[in-house]
Design a protein around this motif. Structure first.
Motif, PDB file in Angstrom:
ATOM      1  N   MET A   1      -6.769 -11.769  70.287  1.00  0.00           N
ATOM      2  CA  MET A   1      -5.876 -11.275  71.322  1.00  0.00           C
ATOM      3  C   MET A   1      -5.890 -12.262  72.490  1.00  0.00           C
ATOM      4  O   MET A   1      -6.932 -12.735  72.903  1.00  0.00           O
ATOM      5  CB  MET A   1      -6.315  -9.887  71.773  1.00  0.00           C
ATOM      6  N   GLU A   3      -5.862 -13.730  76.204  1.00  0.00           N
ATOM      7  CA  GLU A   3      -6.453 -13.303  77.483  1.00  0.00           C
ATOM      8  C   GLU A   3      -5.358 -12.769  78.400  1.00  0.00           C
ATOM      9  O   GLU A   3      -4.305 -13.383  78.547  1.00  0.00           O
ATOM     10  CB  GLU A   3      -7.170 -14.483  78.143  1.00  0.00           C
ATOM     11  N   GLN A   4      -5.589 -11.627  79.015  1.00  0.00           N
ATOM     12  CA  GLN A   4      -4.586 -10.960  79.836  1.00  0.00           C
ATOM     13  C   GLN A   4      -4.568 -11.442  81.292  1.00  0.00           C
ATOM     14  O   GLN A   4      -3.732 -11.027  82.062  1.00  0.00           O
ATOM     15  CB  GLN A   4      -4.823  -9.447  79.823  1.00  0.00           C
ATOM     16  N   ASN A   7      -1.325 -12.636  83.014  1.00  0.00           N
ATOM     17  CA  ASN A   7      -0.225 -11.693  83.176  1.00  0.00           C
ATOM     18  C   ASN A   7      -0.141 -11.228  84.622  1.00  0.00           C
ATOM     19  O   ASN A   7      -1.143 -11.173  85.329  1.00  0.00           O
ATOM     20  CB  ASN A   7      -0.419 -10.483  82.260  1.00  0.00           C
ATOM     21  N   GLU A  33      -6.767   2.953  79.039  1.00  0.00           N
ATOM     22  CA  GLU A  33      -6.421   2.022  77.968  1.00  0.00           C
ATOM     23  C   GLU A  33      -6.112   0.631  78.518  1.00  0.00           C
ATOM     24  O   GLU A  33      -6.522  -0.374  77.941  1.00  0.00           O
ATOM     25  CB  GLU A  33      -5.237   2.552  77.153  1.00  0.00           C
ATOM     26  N   LEU A  34      -5.404   0.566  79.630  1.00  0.00           N
ATOM     27  CA  LEU A  34      -5.130  -0.735  80.234  1.00  0.00           C
ATOM     28  C   LEU A  34      -6.422  -1.418  80.663  1.00  0.00           C
ATOM     29  O   LEU A  34      -6.589  -2.626  80.486  1.00  0.00           O
ATOM     30  CB  LEU A  34      -4.187  -0.590  81.427  1.00  0.00           C
ATOM     31  N   GLU A  35      -7.354  -0.635  81.199  1.00  0.00           N
ATOM     32  CA  GLU A  35      -8.648  -1.187  81.598  1.00  0.00           C
ATOM     33  C   GLU A  35      -9.428  -1.674  80.373  1.00  0.00           C
ATOM     34  O   GLU A  35     -10.012  -2.762  80.392  1.00  0.00           O
ATOM     35  CB  GLU A  35      -9.458  -0.130  82.345  1.00  0.00           C
ATOM     36  N   ARG A  36      -9.390  -0.906  79.310  1.00  0.00           N
ATOM     37  CA  ARG A  36     -10.082  -1.293  78.075  1.00  0.00           C
ATOM     38  C   ARG A  36      -9.544  -2.609  77.524  1.00  0.00           C
ATOM     39  O   ARG A  36     -10.290  -3.450  77.036  1.00  0.00           O
ATOM     40  CB  ARG A  36      -9.933  -0.193  77.023  1.00  0.00           C
ATOM     41  N   ARG A  37      -8.227  -2.796  77.674  1.00  0.00           N
ATOM     42  CA  ARG A  37      -7.589  -4.025  77.180  1.00  0.00           C
ATOM     43  C   ARG A  37      -7.611  -5.166  78.198  1.00  0.00           C
ATOM     44  O   ARG A  37      -7.007  -6.197  77.981  1.00  0.00           O
ATOM     45  CB  ARG A  37      -6.156  -3.727  76.768  1.00  0.00           C
ATOM     46  N   LYS A  38      -8.262  -4.923  79.324  1.00  0.00           N
ATOM     47  CA  LYS A  38      -8.475  -5.938  80.365  1.00  0.00           C
ATOM     48  C   LYS A  38      -7.192  -6.400  81.067  1.00  0.00           C
ATOM     49  O   LYS A  38      -7.076  -7.538  81.480  1.00  0.00           O
ATOM     50  CB  LYS A  38      -9.214  -7.144  79.788  1.00  0.00           C
ATOM     51  N   PHE A  39      -6.228  -5.474  81.201  1.00  0.00           N
ATOM     52  CA  PHE A  39      -5.039  -5.763  81.995  1.00  0.00           C
ATOM     53  C   PHE A  39      -5.400  -5.679  83.471  1.00  0.00           C
ATOM     54  O   PHE A  39      -6.290  -4.915  83.863  1.00  0.00           O
ATOM     55  CB  PHE A  39      -3.925  -4.749  81.693  1.00  0.00           C
TER      56      PHE A  39
END
Length: 64
Positions: A1, A3-4, A7, A33-39
């Motif tokens: 994936m 790196e966010q 963004n 979920e956004l935190e988990r995906r590191k947004f």
């Protein structure tokens, strides 16, 4: 994936629990979920907006 971090910042506007009801629970799940995906994101919490602000969401919520 990928790196966010490159963004743009996401601004989430909605209610967080408490009180615990459908919209607030789903909004919290989205933020989790956004935190988990590191947004990168910030939250403007509108919980209680109707009670203590007469139902109005004001620009002041952005700086509280």
């Amino acid at each position: 994936m990928k790196e966010q971090s490159n963004n743009p910042m996401i601004i989430l506007v909605g209610p967080l629990p408490p009180p615990h009801y459908g919209q607030a629970i789903m909004f919290k799940a989205l933020a989790d979920e956004l935190e988990r995906r590191k947004f990168r994101f910030r939250i403007v919490n509108l919980a209680g907006c109707g009670k203590d602000r007469g139902g109005r969401a004001t620009g002041w919520r952005m700086v509280e």
